[in-house]
Design a protein around this motif. Structure first.
Motif, PDB file in Angstrom:
ATOM      1  N   ARG A   1       0.828  -1.208   0.000  1.00  0.00           N
ATOM      2  CA  ARG A   1       0.000   0.000   0.000  1.00  0.00           C
ATOM      3  C   ARG A   1       0.861   1.256   0.000  1.00  0.00           C
ATOM      4  O   ARG A   1       0.595   2.204  -0.744  1.00  0.00           O
ATOM      5  CB  ARG A   1      -0.921   0.004   1.233  1.00  0.00           C
ATOM      6  N   SER A   2       1.907   1.283   0.829  1.00  0.00           N
ATOM      7  CA  SER A   2       2.760   2.474   0.873  1.00  0.00           C
ATOM      8  C   SER A   2       3.548   2.638  -0.425  1.00  0.00           C
ATOM      9  O   SER A   2       3.768   3.760  -0.892  1.00  0.00           O
ATOM     10  CB  SER A   2       3.708   2.404   2.078  1.00  0.00           C
ATOM     11  N   ALA A   3       3.951   1.524  -1.035  1.00  0.00           N
ATOM     12  CA  ALA A   3       4.651   1.596  -2.320  1.00  0.00           C
ATOM     13  C   ALA A   3       3.724   2.141  -3.408  1.00  0.00           C
ATOM     14  O   ALA A   3       4.137   2.960  -4.244  1.00  0.00           O
ATOM     15  CB  ALA A   3       5.179   0.228  -2.709  1.00  0.00           C
ATOM     16  N   ALA A   4       2.478   1.700  -3.389  1.00  0.00           N
ATOM     17  CA  ALA A   4       1.511   2.197  -4.363  1.00  0.00           C
ATOM     18  C   ALA A   4       1.256   3.691  -4.153  1.00  0.00           C
ATOM     19  O   ALA A   4       1.133   4.452  -5.123  1.00  0.00           O
ATOM     20  CB  ALA A   4       0.204   1.414  -4.247  1.00  0.00           C
ATOM     21  N   ALA A   5       1.193   4.095  -2.899  1.00  0.00           N
ATOM     22  CA  ALA A   5       0.992   5.512  -2.602  1.00  0.00           C
ATOM     23  C   ALA A   5       2.153   6.344  -3.120  1.00  0.00           C
ATOM     24  O   ALA A   5       1.951   7.413  -3.710  1.00  0.00           O
ATOM     25  CB  ALA A   5       0.832   5.708  -1.096  1.00  0.00           C
ATOM     26  N   LEU A   6       3.377   5.864  -2.919  1.00  0.00           N
ATOM     27  CA  LEU A   6       4.544   6.600  -3.397  1.00  0.00           C
ATOM     28  C   LEU A   6       4.553   6.683  -4.921  1.00  0.00           C
ATOM     29  O   LEU A   6       4.830   7.747  -5.504  1.00  0.00           O
ATOM     30  CB  LEU A   6       5.826   5.933  -2.900  1.00  0.00           C
ATOM     31  N   ALA A   7       4.220   5.579  -5.593  1.00  0.00           N
ATOM     32  CA  ALA A   7       4.184   5.585  -7.061  1.00  0.00           C
ATOM     33  C   ALA A   7       3.134   6.567  -7.580  1.00  0.00           C
ATOM     34  O   ALA A   7       3.379   7.309  -8.551  1.00  0.00           O
ATOM     35  CB  ALA A   7       3.894   4.177  -7.569  1.00  0.00           C
ATOM     36  N   LEU A   8       1.983   6.604  -6.925  1.00  0.00           N
ATOM     37  CA  LEU A   8       0.922   7.527  -7.340  1.00  0.00           C
ATOM     38  C   LEU A   8       1.337   8.970  -7.098  1.00  0.00           C
ATOM     39  O   LEU A   8       1.074   9.855  -7.927  1.00  0.00           O
ATOM     40  CB  LEU A   8      -0.359   7.190  -6.572  1.00  0.00           C
ATOM     41  N   ALA A   9       2.006   9.222  -5.969  1.00  0.00           N
ATOM     42  CA  ALA A   9       2.474  10.574  -5.668  1.00  0.00           C
ATOM     43  C   ALA A   9       3.509  11.034  -6.685  1.00  0.00           C
ATOM     44  O   ALA A   9       3.485  12.184  -7.147  1.00  0.00           O
ATOM     45  CB  ALA A   9       3.054  10.628  -4.254  1.00  0.00           C
TER      46      ALA A   9
END
Length: 291
Positions: A126-134
């Motif tokens: 989830r945190s990796a996906a958040a970073l990629a989206l950011a």
């Protein structure tokens, strides 16, 4: 993520005012302070406004808290100073950024810092996906912008990196028991650290009391009021709920920029900001910024 400071001794608001409404008031205050600072750049320069904001807010907190009543060890002063310096530099680079890019864009880009801290700290999908989206949002905001705006985006990223340092140092200061006293003292030390960047405009500010008052007012709006409200809100909201509310911040900054500064985002910029907002909502582990 909860702010590093323990509950502030402010009187609780009336129960009919929801914590979500209080948070919104704090967010609006925070970015009204940034917008007020923006209007002073032409006369004083971003460095001077940042210096007076940090020094003014620190002085207000110190006057209210009177931290000289506690015993300060050398280590405590060092940690408070490191924290305050990170915070002051973050404010300085944030102001250098909003000189060049719209307020909402800069706030959105700045969020990459704490999202990256969470991603590397938790190492979850989830945190990796958040970073990629950011990151995708930042590319949309800055990747196709003119050189001046790209420089502003770079300053926003530096502010975001300093925000990450603020989070780490802030938790260290909070665990040492310094609480809001550490914030006030740290901000005064931080003001000394960024003094060279803002010293050039101090004469003009001193010669015009209204400008000086406006700079201090920007500090109160951006630092003192939001921090005080956060301490009340966090007593009434679960940590996850408070963290989710952070997603309101880029949207609030964009709205304040639109209404107060007539900064109308393009479709590409709106999509980039939306991507960062989604990343914050997925991540749910950011601390409030001090922009």
């Amino acid at each position: 993520m909860r702010s590093p400071w323990p509950p502030h001794p402010l009187r609780a608001p009336r129960e009919w005012l929801s914590p979500e409404a209080l948070f919104t008031v704090g967010a609006v205050s925070q970015y009204l302070g940034a917008a007020t600072a923006f209007t002073l750049f032409d006369e004083l320069g971003a460095g001077t406004v940042a210096l007076l904001r940090v020094a003014g807010a620190g002085a207000v907190i110190v006057a209210f808290r009177r931290p000289w009543r506690r015993r300060w060890s050398r280590v405590a002063v060092v940690w408070a100073g490191a924290f305050g310096t990170a915070l002051a530099l973050m404010n300085l680079f944030f102001y250098l950024a909003i000189e060049r890019v719209p307020l909402g864009n800069s706030v959105a880009i700045e969020f990459v810092g704490p999202i990256a801290v969470a991603a590397f700290g938790t190492r979850t999908a989830r945190s990796a996906a958040a970073l990629a989206l950011a990151v995708a949002g930042v590319v949309a905001l800055a990747g196709f912008a003119p050189p001046g705006a790209q420089l502003g985006a770079l300053f926003s990223l530096i502010a975001g990196a300093l925000w990450a340092g603020y989070i780490i140092l802030g938790h260290r200061v909070a665990r040492s028991g310094l609480a809001v006293d550490g914030l006030g003292v740290g901000m005064l030390i931080g003001a000394v650290a960024i003094g060279p960047a803002g010293a050039g405009g101090l004469g003009a500010a001193a010669a015009t009391p209204l400008l000086l008052a406006a700079c201090v007012g920007a500090g109160v709006l951006s630092n003192v009021i939001p921090y005080g409200i956060d301490q009340v809100v966090m007593q009434r909201l679960a940590r996850a709920r408070f963290a989710l509310l952070q997603a309101l911040l880029p949207a609030t900054a964009t709205l304040v920029g639109l209404v107060w500064l007539a900064q109308v985002p393009s479709l590409r910029e709106a999509l980039g900001i939306a991507a960062v907002i989604a990343a914050i909502a997925i991540n749910r582990t950011t601390d409030r910024p001090t922009g």
